[in-house]
Design a protein around this motif. Structure first.
Motif, PDB file in Angstrom:
ATOM      1  N   MET A 266       0.841  -1.200   0.000  1.00 44.08           N
ATOM      2  CA  MET A 266       0.000   0.000   0.000  1.00 44.08           C
ATOM      3  C   MET A 266       0.875   1.249   0.000  1.00 44.08           C
ATOM      4  N   LEU A 267       1.955   1.196  -0.740  1.00 46.90           N
ATOM      5  CA  LEU A 267       2.876   2.320  -0.819  1.00 46.90           C
ATOM      6  C   LEU A 267       2.232   3.479  -1.574  1.00 46.90           C
ATOM      7  N   SER A 268       2.589   4.698  -1.188  1.00 47.34           N
ATOM      8  CA  SER A 268       1.946   5.873  -1.764  1.00 47.34           C
ATOM      9  C   SER A 268       3.003   6.924  -2.132  1.00 47.34           C
ATOM     10  N   ARG A 269       2.512   8.064  -2.575  1.00 42.36           N
ATOM     11  CA  ARG A 269       3.318   9.204  -3.008  1.00 42.36           C
ATOM     12  C   ARG A 269       4.052   8.882  -4.319  1.00 42.36           C
ATOM     13  N   CYS A 270       5.057   9.677  -4.618  1.00 44.97           N
ATOM     14  CA  CYS A 270       5.719   9.589  -5.917  1.00 44.97           C
ATOM     15  C   CYS A 270       6.812   8.514  -5.921  1.00 44.97           C
ATOM     16  N   ILE A 271       7.134   8.052  -7.127  1.00 44.29           N
ATOM     17  CA  ILE A 271       8.305   7.196  -7.303  1.00 44.29           C
ATOM     18  C   ILE A 271       9.530   8.095  -7.225  1.00 44.29           C
ATOM     19  N   PRO A 272      10.421   7.875  -6.275  1.00 42.61           N
ATOM     20  CA  PRO A 272      11.566   8.796  -6.130  1.00 42.61           C
ATOM     21  C   PRO A 272      12.433   8.831  -7.385  1.00 42.61           C
ATOM     22  N   GLU A 273      12.785  10.038  -7.801  1.00 46.23           N
ATOM     23  CA  GLU A 273      13.709  10.190  -8.922  1.00 46.23           C
ATOM     24  C   GLU A 273      15.051   9.536  -8.607  1.00 46.23           C
ATOM     25  N   CYS A 293       1.805  10.643  -8.968  1.00 43.06           N
ATOM     26  CA  CYS A 293       2.730  11.472  -9.758  1.00 43.06           C
ATOM     27  C   CYS A 293       3.034  10.764 -11.084  1.00 43.06           C
ATOM     28  N   GLY A 294       4.172  11.069 -11.665  1.00 41.04           N
ATOM     29  CA  GLY A 294       4.500  10.502 -12.966  1.00 41.04           C
ATOM     30  C   GLY A 294       5.656   9.530 -12.895  1.00 41.04           C
ATOM     31  N   ILE A 295       5.921   8.882 -14.018  1.00 40.03           N
ATOM     32  CA  ILE A 295       7.088   8.013 -14.135  1.00 40.03           C
ATOM     33  C   ILE A 295       8.330   8.910 -14.168  1.00 40.03           C
ATOM     34  N   PRO A 296       9.357   8.605 -13.375  1.00 41.73           N
ATOM     35  CA  PRO A 296      10.559   9.466 -13.370  1.00 41.73           C
ATOM     36  C   PRO A 296      11.081   9.699 -14.778  1.00 41.73           C
ATOM     37  N   SER A 311       2.403  -1.351 -13.096  1.00 40.19           N
ATOM     38  CA  SER A 311       0.967  -1.474 -13.301  1.00 40.19           C
ATOM     39  C   SER A 311       0.187  -1.335 -12.000  1.00 40.19           C
ATOM     40  N   CYS A 312      -1.094  -1.025 -12.146  1.00 40.95           N
ATOM     41  CA  CYS A 312      -2.038  -0.963 -11.019  1.00 40.95           C
ATOM     42  C   CYS A 312      -1.587   0.037  -9.958  1.00 40.95           C
ATOM     43  N   ASN A 313      -1.345   1.249 -10.400  1.00 38.67           N
ATOM     44  CA  ASN A 313      -1.048   2.350  -9.496  1.00 38.67           C
ATOM     45  C   ASN A 313      -1.930   3.532  -9.880  1.00 38.67           C
ATOM     46  N   GLU A 314      -1.529   4.721  -9.489  1.00 40.58           N
ATOM     47  CA  GLU A 314      -2.280   5.926  -9.810  1.00 40.58           C
ATOM     48  C   GLU A 314      -1.385   6.946 -10.515  1.00 40.58           C
ATOM     49  N   LEU A 315      -0.506   6.431 -11.353  1.00 39.22           N
ATOM     50  CA  LEU A 315       0.434   7.286 -12.076  1.00 39.22           C
ATOM     51  C   LEU A 315      -0.284   8.061 -13.173  1.00 39.22           C
ATOM     52  N   TYR A 316       0.175   9.270 -13.431  1.00 40.27           N
ATOM     53  CA  TYR A 316      -0.421  10.086 -14.483  1.00 40.27           C
ATOM     54  C   TYR A 316       0.684  10.822 -15.244  1.00 40.27           C
ATOM     55  N   GLY A 317       0.275  11.477 -16.323  1.00 41.11           N
ATOM     56  CA  GLY A 317       1.247  12.175 -17.164  1.00 41.11           C
ATOM     57  C   GLY A 317       1.697  11.316 -18.338  1.00 41.11           C
ATOM     58  N   ASN A 318       2.746  11.748 -19.001  1.00 42.09           N
ATOM     59  CA  ASN A 318       3.263  11.059 -20.173  1.00 42.09           C
ATOM     60  C   ASN A 318       4.287   9.999 -19.785  1.00 42.09           C
ATOM     61  N   ILE A 319       4.502   9.056 -20.696  1.00 39.27           N
ATOM     62  CA  ILE A 319       5.591   8.098 -20.543  1.00 39.27           C
ATOM     63  C   ILE A 319       6.876   8.791 -20.995  1.00 39.27           C
ATOM     64  N   ASN A 333       5.192  -3.281 -18.164  1.00 39.13           N
ATOM     65  CA  ASN A 333       3.759  -3.228 -17.887  1.00 39.13           C
ATOM     66  C   ASN A 333       3.439  -1.937 -17.135  1.00 39.13           C
ATOM     67  N   ILE A 334       2.595  -1.097 -17.732  1.00 41.08           N
ATOM     68  CA  ILE A 334       2.153   0.127 -17.067  1.00 41.08           C
ATOM     69  C   ILE A 334       0.633   0.212 -17.090  1.00 41.08           C
ATOM     70  N   SER A 335      -0.045  -0.922 -17.208  1.00 43.37           N
ATOM     71  CA  SER A 335      -1.503  -0.938 -17.301  1.00 43.37           C
ATOM     72  C   SER A 335      -2.145  -0.469 -15.996  1.00 43.37           C
ATOM     73  N   ASN A 336      -3.409  -0.062 -16.109  1.00 43.08           N
ATOM     74  CA  ASN A 336      -4.220   0.332 -14.950  1.00 43.08           C
ATOM     75  C   ASN A 336      -3.608   1.514 -14.195  1.00 43.08           C
ATOM     76  N   ASN A 337      -3.365   2.583 -14.939  1.00 40.22           N
ATOM     77  CA  ASN A 337      -2.926   3.841 -14.364  1.00 40.22           C
ATOM     78  C   ASN A 337      -3.749   4.965 -14.996  1.00 40.22           C
ATOM     79  N   HIS A 338      -3.251   6.196 -14.935  1.00 43.46           N
ATOM     80  CA  HIS A 338      -3.942   7.334 -15.541  1.00 43.46           C
ATOM     81  C   HIS A 338      -3.003   8.050 -16.513  1.00 43.46           C
ATOM     82  N   LEU A 339      -2.206   7.289 -17.201  1.00 45.06           N
ATOM     83  CA  LEU A 339      -1.215   7.861 -18.111  1.00 45.06           C
ATOM     84  C   LEU A 339      -1.864   8.346 -19.402  1.00 45.06           C
ATOM     85  N   SER A 340      -1.208   9.281 -20.073  1.00 40.00           N
ATOM     86  CA  SER A 340      -1.760   9.861 -21.294  1.00 40.00           C
ATOM     87  C   SER A 340      -0.623  10.187 -22.255  1.00 40.00           C
TER      88      SER A 340
END
Length: 451
Positions: A266-273, A293-296, A311-319, A333-340
């Motif tokens: 149940m880890l949260s917040r951003c993926i550290p750069e 947040c987004g993918i670093p 996959s299966c997180n709440e990431l958003y923004g571009n790849i 695998n980056i499925s089930n996020n909010h990427l665009s």
């Protein structure tokens, strides 16, 4: 036949005895060494194991092992052994390799005496029903390089002292337990750690930023290759991990394995750069969490990465476009996020042709999904129009503000007001003079016509 070390079954009032047998029947106890001290009519082996392909051995381990004081290697894995571990097991001061995995042992790991001298280099307790908090008996195990206690019922917080009191750890697997709380940042002090598996627990909070300082994951070439007491024996250290979606056992190539698996928490917040500094990582699995947040953007710095699962997180923004330079990336695998946005293109990205690895990201487009709408020019025009509108608004506001400022100053400063009125009067008199000259010229022209 080779000689095998067999154990007789103890009677109601007799002690367990050990003897040599001409051949080993199925599921019997056997030794890998003929060296040791005399004990109960036989020899105490330095290496002792129970191997059972049919898993029909259901007898308990028993406290008789506690008298095998010269025992270095103990392998009871893949049986149906039950019961709790006796307290006296930690009296085996010479024990360096212990594998009790895939049995039905239960209860808590017994505590050790204060004078306990931990000689363990490799401890495997995975696949049992052990419970309790993290085994305190491992405190100050300076030689311990591999610890696998996954698939049990351990609970509580992961103790921060692991990072300082078990300094030789290269492999730490706590997967599929009930550990809670935050991941201790002090784990980053394990300078030799090359594999961290904390998957399928109930860990919360952020991924420690300090993980970007793990020396062996940044520079895998410095992984310790010191000689082990297991070298030269019939045993090699091993680890069972999820590699590219499959459960595999690594043994001979274990020193080449570098990765982090924090999935199913149940880890949260951003993926550290800072994680992008770990250039030696071969796999990174952060799936099934609540990361946002987004993918670093510098994910492409992980040049040795072969498997990446977000996959299966709440990431958003571009790849990030930098991901296209990961030439060894074969599982993604980056499925089930909010990427665009558009999926990056590149030599390696073109080999990832399974659309399911991008599913449930409504804003993604491009190969291998549907082509992105041809809205780039319109988008540019719209952006340009928006910029022009803002420019018009700014100019208009500036003119109005300047006019009223100038107008206000004219009426508030008497000298300016008088100068303006004199100037206007002068201009008016000049205009009137010119107009009168024109009238005279027109009148004279008219009179000459009638003459």
């Amino acid at each position: 036949c080779r000689r095998r070390f067999a154990a007789g079954r103890p009677g109601p009032a007799t002690a367990t005895t050990y003897k040599w047998a001409s051949c080993r029947p199925n599921n019997s106890l056997h030794s890998n060494s003929n060296h040791g001290r005399t004990f109960s009519g036989g020899t105490v082996p330095e290496s002792f194991s129970v191997r059972s392909r049919n898993s029909s051995n259901s007898s308990g381990a028993g406290a008789a092992f506690c008298r095998l004081l010269s025992l270095q290697i103990l392998d009871l894995s893949n049986n149906q052994l039950t019961g709790e571990l006796p307290d006296c097991w930690w009296n085996l001061q010479a024990l360096q390799f212990m594998d009790l995995s895939n049995n039905s042992f239960s209860g808590q790991i017994p505590a050790a005496e204060a004078s306990h001298n931990c000689s363990l280099e490799s401890l495997h307790l995975a696949g049992n029903d052990f419970t309790g908090t993290f085994p305190r008996v491992l405190d100050h195990c300076d030689s311990l390089t591999t610890l696998d206690i996954g698939n049990n019922k351990f609970f509580g917080a992961i103790p921060p002292w692991i990072g300082t009191r078990v300094p030789s750890l290269r492999i730490l697997s706590l997967r599929s337990n009930n550990f809670t709380g935050e991941i201790p940042s002090k784990l980053s002090r394990l300078s030799k750690l090359q594999l961290l598996d904390l998957a399928n627990n109930r860990l919360t909070g952020p991924i420690p930023v300090a993980f970007g300082n793990m020396a062996s994951m940044r520079h895998p070439e410095i992984v310790s290759s010191q000689a082990s007491a297991l070298d030269g024996s019939n045993y090699q250290d091993r680890i069972d991990i999820i590699w590219k979606g499959q459960e595999l056992i690594f043994q001979r190539t274990i020193r080449l394995l570098t990765g982090i698996d924090l999935s199913g928490n149940m880890l949260s917040r951003c993926i550290p750069e800072e994680l992008t500094r770990l250039e030696g990582l071969r796999f990174l699995n952060l799936s099934r969490n609540h990361l946002s947040c987004g993918i670093p953007k510098d994910i492409g710095s992980l040049r040795n990465l072969e498997s990446l699962d977000l996959s299966c997180n709440e990431l958003y923004g571009n790849i990030p476009q930098s991901i296209s330079i990961l030439s060894g990336l074969s599982t993604f695998n980056i499925s089930n996020n909010h990427l665009s946005g558009k999926i990056p293109t590149g030599s390696q990205m073109q080999t990832l042709t399974d659309p399911s690895i991008y599913r449930n990201n409504s804003g993604l487009c491009g190969f291998p999904l549907e082509d992105c709408p041809n809205t780039s020019p319109a988008s540019d025009e719209k952006t340009g129009e928006g910029e022009d509108q803002w420019l018009y608004y700014c100019v208009t506001a500036g003119v109005v503000f300047g006019f009223w400022l100038w107008f206000g100053l004219l009426f508030s400063v008497e000298t300016w007001r008088c100068a303006l009125l004199f100037s206007v009067d002068g201009m008016q008199s000049k205009i009137m003079q010119k107009v009168s000259h024109i009238d005279q010229f027109i009148s004279k022209s008219s009179n000459d016509q009638y003459m």
